[in-house]
Design an enzyme around this catalytic site. Structure first.
Site, PDB file in Angstrom:
ATOM      1  N   SER A   1      -0.175  17.461 -36.547  1.00  5.42           N
ATOM      2  CA  SER A   1       0.945  16.777 -37.178  1.00  5.42           C
ATOM      3  C   SER A   1       0.976  17.130 -38.662  1.00  5.42           C
ATOM      4  O   SER A   1      -0.067  17.206 -39.303  1.00  5.42           O
ATOM      5  CB  SER A   1       0.823  15.262 -37.001  1.00  5.42           C
ATOM      6  OG  SER A   1       1.926  14.596 -37.566  1.00  5.42           O
ATOM      7  N   ARG A   2       2.176  17.314 -39.194  1.00 11.46           N
ATOM      8  CA  ARG A   2       2.309  17.662 -40.601  1.00 11.46           C
ATOM      9  C   ARG A   2       2.033  16.481 -41.515  1.00 11.46           C
ATOM     10  O   ARG A   2       1.536  16.645 -42.625  1.00 11.46           O
ATOM     11  CB  ARG A   2       3.716  18.190 -40.878  1.00 11.46           C
ATOM     12  CG  ARG A   2       4.027  19.545 -40.258  1.00 11.46           C
ATOM     13  CD  ARG A   2       5.437  19.962 -40.582  1.00 11.46           C
ATOM     14  NE  ARG A   2       6.420  18.985 -40.091  1.00 11.46           N
ATOM     15  CZ  ARG A   2       7.717  19.046 -40.367  1.00 11.46           C
ATOM     16  NH1 ARG A   2       8.196  20.005 -41.129  1.00 11.46           N
ATOM     17  NH2 ARG A   2       8.543  18.139 -39.878  1.00 11.46           N
TER      18      ARG A   2
ATOM     19  N   ASP B   1      20.385  10.876 -27.151  1.00  3.33           N
ATOM     20  CA  ASP B   1      18.929  10.745 -27.108  1.00  3.33           C
ATOM     21  C   ASP B   1      18.542   9.538 -26.267  1.00  3.33           C
ATOM     22  O   ASP B   1      17.699   9.652 -25.362  1.00  3.33           O
ATOM     23  CB  ASP B   1      18.352  10.651 -28.516  1.00  3.33           C
ATOM     24  CG  ASP B   1      16.838  10.538 -28.508  1.00  3.33           C
ATOM     25  OD1 ASP B   1      16.179  11.586 -28.375  1.00  3.33           O
ATOM     26  OD2 ASP B   1      16.323   9.410 -28.618  1.00  3.33           O
TER      27      ASP B   1
ATOM     28  N   ILE C   1       7.360   7.682 -31.392  1.00  2.00           N
ATOM     29  CA  ILE C   1       7.237   7.647 -29.933  1.00  2.00           C
ATOM     30  C   ILE C   1       5.797   7.912 -29.504  1.00  2.00           C
ATOM     31  O   ILE C   1       5.306   7.332 -28.531  1.00  2.00           O
ATOM     32  CB  ILE C   1       8.205   8.647 -29.266  1.00  2.00           C
ATOM     33  CG1 ILE C   1       8.272   8.403 -27.760  1.00  2.00           C
ATOM     34  CG2 ILE C   1       7.793  10.090 -29.558  1.00  2.00           C
ATOM     35  CD1 ILE C   1       8.865   7.072 -27.373  1.00  2.00           C
TER      36      ILE C   1
ATOM     37  N   LYS D   1      10.951  13.631 -23.529  1.00  2.00           N
ATOM     38  CA  LYS D   1      12.374  13.862 -23.265  1.00  2.00           C
ATOM     39  C   LYS D   1      13.153  13.872 -24.586  1.00  2.00           C
ATOM     40  O   LYS D   1      12.719  13.232 -25.563  1.00  2.00           O
ATOM     41  CB  LYS D   1      12.916  12.817 -22.293  1.00  2.00           C
ATOM     42  CG  LYS D   1      12.972  11.378 -22.848  1.00  2.00           C
ATOM     43  CD  LYS D   1      14.234  11.118 -23.645  1.00  2.00           C
ATOM     44  CE  LYS D   1      14.134   9.864 -24.453  1.00  2.00           C
ATOM     45  NZ  LYS D   1      15.240   9.707 -25.436  1.00  2.00           N
TER      46      LYS D   1
END
Length: 307
Positions: free
Chosen positions: A35-36, A167, A13, A89
């Site tokens: 970010s991992r 979702d 996203i 969201k």
């Protein structure tokens, strides 16, 4: 003022929507990513939010794109650091999480933004204005899509707190609560939960407006071929159909508007304005309907699903 923003969670996203939208909008620039498993181009990169906050003391805002199960703790950390927060969201795994974050943002004097992107679809505002002059008699929602296309390799959506078919379904509910100018209640819910998952793959809800208009919804994550995102509204003075997620509007069968998807740029313009005013926009109405559906839902086990 130029908002210096850091983004947490560089997944699908973020790459598909957030990064292109930020590029288009004046008043905000991406300076860091946490970010991992991914690296942002042309920005400073960090393994997690804590490292990003420590390494970027001049950061103004944090954009949170991780799964909802971990979003509350990240948002709280950013708010306590005095940063404005943009929530992808759904804004949290529970209503109480969002309410707690709202109270904290007020106490800190910073912005909290729950970004219901489907409310920014091109035809939603016109639909709201049209409905406001009429009496709603019935609403039917069909929200069917292919989970394999939209959430490939994302096991969190099937876990507790991952929402499953809600979702995408919550997008329909965010439009519904935007265009109908009265409270909406959940009367019943039927949730299809695969034998090997913890979240539903399908859901049928019966809802009603405060004045008694029936609302029927079907959410399904097994659609193949063209995707269906339709909201049909029958009133005492004609019918309305929002399709393509709210970007196409038909009145009594005639197309009135058909526009490209520009939801995320519109949200970032809204966020820039909120930050300028240190204002809060964290509506929980769509999330409450999902919570009520889980609370009163009848669980219907279905076959195992391999995504």
């Amino acid at each position: 003022m130029m908002i210096r923003a850091g983004l947490v969670g560089l997944g699908k996203i973020a790459r598909d929507q957030h990064l292109p939208a930020i590029e288009k909008i004046d008043g905000i620039e991406l300076v860091a990513v946490a970010s991992r498993n991914a690296q942002g181009e042309g920005v400073n990169n960090y393994p997690d939010l804590g490292a990003m906050l420590a390494g970027e003391p001049d950061l103004d805002a944090v954009i949170l794109c991780q799964p909802p199960q971990v979003r509350y703790h990240a948002a709280r950390q950013a708010l306590l650091a005095g940063k404005h927060v943009f929530l992808e969201k759904p804004p949290g795994a529970t209503v109480s999480e969002v309410e707690a974050l709202t109270a904290l943002a007020k106490a800190q004097g910073v912005t909290l933004y729950a970004s219901w992107h489907s409310r920014y679809a091109a035809a939603v505002a016109q639909a709201r204005a049209w409905i406001a002059e009429r009496k709603v008699e019935r609403i039917d929602i069909q929200w069917r899509e292919d989970v394999r296309h939209w959430h490939p390799g994302q096991p969190w959506i099937w876990e507790a707190g991952g929402f499953g078919v809600f979702d995408p379904g919550i997008n329909a509910l965010s439009i519904l609560t935007e265009i109908v100018g009265e409270p909406i209640t959940v009367l019943s819910a039927s949730l299809e939960v695969p034998a090997n998952k913890q979240a539903p793959i399908g859901a049928t809800l019966e809802l009603a407006t405060a004045s008694g208009a029936a609302i029927n919804t079907v959410f399904d994550w097994r659609q193949t071929g063209p995707q269906t995102w339709d909201i049909a509204v029958d009133t005492d003075k004609g019918s309305l159909l929002l399709s393509e997620g709210g970007n196409t509007l038909r009145l009594d069968g005639e197309v009135q508007m058909k526009a490209p998807d520009e939801e995320y740029p519109a949200m970032y313009r809204r966020f820039v304005g909120l930050v300028a005013d240190k204002a809060i926009d964290a509506d929980t109405a769509p999330l409450r309907l999902v919570a009520d559906a889980f609370l009163c839902g009848r669980h219907c086990p279905t076959a195992a699903f391999e995504d």
